[in-house]
Design a protein around this motif. Sequence first.
Motif, PDB file in Angstrom:
ATOM      1  N   SER A  90       3.769  15.349  -4.280  1.00 37.10           N
ATOM      2  CA  SER A  90       4.565  14.123  -4.194  1.00 37.10           C
ATOM      3  C   SER A  90       5.359  14.067  -2.900  1.00 37.10           C
ATOM      4  N   ALA A  91       5.927  15.198  -2.476  1.00 37.22           N
ATOM      5  CA  ALA A  91       6.714  15.205  -1.242  1.00 37.22           C
ATOM      6  C   ALA A  91       5.826  14.939  -0.026  1.00 37.22           C
ATOM      7  N   THR A  92       4.643  15.507  -0.008  1.00 35.65           N
ATOM      8  CA  THR A  92       3.755  15.326   1.148  1.00 35.65           C
ATOM      9  C   THR A  92       3.230  13.906   1.230  1.00 35.65           C
ATOM     10  N   ILE A  93       2.747  13.374   0.113  1.00 34.83           N
ATOM     11  CA  ILE A  93       2.219  12.010   0.120  1.00 34.83           C
ATOM     12  C   ILE A  93       3.325  11.003   0.439  1.00 34.83           C
ATOM     13  N   GLY A  94       4.491  11.162  -0.181  1.00 37.03           N
ATOM     14  CA  GLY A  94       5.580  10.228   0.073  1.00 37.03           C
ATOM     15  C   GLY A  94       6.077  10.277   1.506  1.00 37.03           C
ATOM     16  N   VAL A 114       0.835  -1.196   0.000  1.00 36.91           N
ATOM     17  CA  VAL A 114       0.000   0.000   0.000  1.00 36.91           C
ATOM     18  C   VAL A 114       0.875   1.253   0.000  1.00 36.91           C
ATOM     19  N   SER A 115       1.959   1.234   0.744  1.00 36.93           N
ATOM     20  CA  SER A 115       2.831   2.410   0.811  1.00 36.93           C
ATOM     21  C   SER A 115       3.479   2.696  -0.531  1.00 36.93           C
ATOM     22  N   ARG A 116       3.912   1.661  -1.216  1.00 35.72           N
ATOM     23  CA  ARG A 116       4.532   1.870  -2.529  1.00 35.72           C
ATOM     24  C   ARG A 116       3.510   2.379  -3.545  1.00 35.72           C
ATOM     25  N   LEU A 117       2.311   1.863  -3.471  1.00 28.37           N
ATOM     26  CA  LEU A 117       1.276   2.345  -4.379  1.00 28.37           C
ATOM     27  C   LEU A 117       0.911   3.800  -4.060  1.00 28.37           C
ATOM     28  N   ALA A 118       0.962   4.170  -2.788  1.00 30.25           N
ATOM     29  CA  ALA A 118       0.687   5.561  -2.425  1.00 30.25           C
ATOM     30  C   ALA A 118       1.771   6.482  -2.969  1.00 30.25           C
TER      31      ALA A 118
END
Length: 341
Positions: A135-139, A85-89
């Motif tokens: 991208s920075a916030t989600i990652g 799930v983390s990689r897909l996020a």
Amino acid sequence: MIHSKEARRRAVYMAQVLGVAGAYYLSGRIGLMRQVVVDGAVVTPLWPPTGIALAALLCSGVRVWPGIALGTLVTVSEIGDAFTVSRLAIMFGNTVAPLASYALLRKVGFRSELVRLRDGVCLVFLGAFAGMLISATIGSFTLLLDGKVPPGRFWLVWSSWWAGDAMGVLVVTPVLLVLRGVRWPRPTDRWLEASVLAVVVVVSSLIATHSSLSMIYLVFPVIIWAALRFQLPGSAPCALVVSVLAILAGTDGLGPFAGHSLMEIMANLSLLNGCVALTALLLGATVAEHKNIRRETENAVTELEALVEQLAPLSGPAAARHEDRPWRHGPLDGGPHPDRY
């Protein structure tokens, strides 16, 4: 015939999607060659895939977004398991960020030719700084929820992630947009000056990034020279060369980066690459805009002169009749009027 055209159109579309995915993946592999691990998060001082993704959207439209998603998925699989799930996020964030940047740029009427100062400013603040917040916030939040980043180091990871993605847009996207309009060089082009500039930018960048005398600002006169003489087609590649050589020296701890901690090196690289990219982009766009204004002014003057020449014969006879009567109020004896002398 209709089925043939439809099949050809689909084939072209698939080629575009796969081309974007392949370019994203290859540039990601290059970026990961200088990866830095910050509290369990893999970040880079310059993440080229973001620049490639935004350039692909600007050139081909939003229809190529599956290529960005596919390239992100394959690239993430190089770091770890891509189907958690983390990689897909993370894949979702890296796909949505360039799409958001593209939407913002389209909203303000951005032109990919980058011949106006406002286009350069929009690419900096909307395409790079604003869009890459996603991208920075989600990652970063994904890694925080996974326990790979402690809460006290969240902002450090977030800023490093955001800086790498933003630098990818500032450094890579202008180069790709310039290459889109490249033409075959002509014998009348400034070959000698361009060759000298290429040598000088490499030599000065090597000296600035490998010397222990803190000569890092030596590269700015070269960037200014490239922007003034060759506009963005000259300054954008020069900025890319400077950034790559600086990253190589910084990750190896050479020159002005020797003796500094990892966080200090990342901060110095982000500031240097940002200043170099901003100088090359904004100054190049400003010079191009001034040249276009001058060209438009000269064309307007030429058109006005042609219009005056067309109207001149119409006023010629009236002027001639007026000149045929030099003595409007002569004396009574018919002699010349004294006011004529």
